[in-house]
Scaffold this motif. Structure first.
Motif, PDB file in Angstrom:
ATOM      1  N   HIS A 236       0.825  -1.205   0.000  1.00 49.37           N
ATOM      2  CA  HIS A 236       0.000   0.000   0.000  1.00 49.37           C
ATOM      3  C   HIS A 236       0.861   1.258   0.000  1.00 49.37           C
ATOM      4  N   GLY A 237       1.897   1.264   0.826  1.00 46.65           N
ATOM      5  CA  GLY A 237       2.784   2.427   0.878  1.00 46.65           C
ATOM      6  C   GLY A 237       3.510   2.663  -0.428  1.00 46.65           C
ATOM      7  N   VAL A 238       3.967   1.589  -1.073  1.00 45.69           N
ATOM      8  CA  VAL A 238       4.651   1.726  -2.365  1.00 45.69           C
ATOM      9  C   VAL A 238       3.698   2.287  -3.412  1.00 45.69           C
ATOM     10  N   LEU A 239       2.475   1.775  -3.457  1.00 47.79           N
ATOM     11  CA  LEU A 239       1.508   2.262  -4.442  1.00 47.79           C
ATOM     12  C   LEU A 239       1.125   3.719  -4.184  1.00 47.79           C
ATOM     13  N   ALA A 240       0.909   4.072  -2.928  1.00 48.33           N
ATOM     14  CA  ALA A 240       0.529   5.445  -2.606  1.00 48.33           C
ATOM     15  C   ALA A 240       1.672   6.414  -2.897  1.00 48.33           C
TER      16      ALA A 240
ATOM     17  N   LEU B  32       1.716   9.502  -5.533  1.00 49.19           N
ATOM     18  CA  LEU B  32       2.106  10.867  -5.155  1.00 49.19           C
ATOM     19  C   LEU B  32       3.266  11.380  -5.995  1.00 49.19           C
ATOM     20  N   PHE B  33       4.232  10.526  -6.288  1.00 53.75           N
ATOM     21  CA  PHE B  33       5.396  10.934  -7.078  1.00 53.75           C
ATOM     22  C   PHE B  33       4.974  11.393  -8.472  1.00 53.75           C
TER      23      PHE B  33
ATOM     24  N   GLY C  92      -2.606  14.384 -12.969  1.00 50.31           N
ATOM     25  CA  GLY C  92      -1.832  14.557 -11.737  1.00 50.31           C
ATOM     26  C   GLY C  92      -2.718  14.883 -10.550  1.00 50.31           C
ATOM     27  N   LEU C  93      -3.733  15.720 -10.767  1.00 50.65           N
ATOM     28  CA  LEU C  93      -4.667  16.044  -9.690  1.00 50.65           C
ATOM     29  C   LEU C  93      -5.457  14.806  -9.272  1.00 50.65           C
TER      30      LEU C  93
END
Length: 144
Positions: free
Chosen positions: A43-47, A51-52, A71-72
């Motif tokens: 989950h952290g990698v995907l989020a 964001l990146f 991007g938004l």
């Protein structure tokens, strides 16, 4: 030139799909600790990927408006995913809108003895996974 196109397609697809996938991962309730750790890492990698790419697409002024919207979208999806997983009780947008006079719903009339109630129903019963808080009169484990 083809590799540049492939890279851009990869970036766009990653930014569009990682946020909803991270939100979908928040729907899984794990009792097993190793699975929970693995799910949270994924989950952290995907989020973070969402964001990146959201920052790349939204901040760059030379991007076309469609890419800024992508991007938004990626930023909003990453925000929702992170809030659902790590901060489910934190409310940011509703209090900000309330300061400007925007109400998201009408408050219902309540009697004075409904301390743990909201306009959706008793707060204790609205937990992730459908389980109650355990203090609703159905034994030590709650309803289920």
């Amino acid at each position: 030139m083809e590799s540049l196109v492939k890279f851009v397609v990869f970036m766009v697809l990653t930014s569009v799909t990682t946020g909803p996938l991270a939100i979908a991962l928040t729907l899984i309730a794990d009792k097993n600790l190793p699975l929970k750790v693995l799910r949270r890492i994924l989950h952290g990698v995907l989020a973070m990927a969402s964001l990146f790419f959201a920052l790349i697409f939204s901040i760059n002024p030379e991007m076309p408006p469609a890419m800024n919207l992508i991007g938004l979208f990626a930023f909003i999806m990453a925000y929702i995913a992170l809030r659902r997983e790590y901060f489910p009780d934190v409310r940011i947008i509703a209090p900000l809108l309330a300061k400007f006079g925007v109400k998201l719903w009408k408050k219902q009339k309540r009697s004075g003895n409904e301390q743990g109630s909201s306009h959706f129903g008793p707060v204790v019963k609205w937990r992730r996974g459908g389980h109650s808080g355990g203090n609703d009169g159905h034994g030590p484990e709650g309803q289920h």
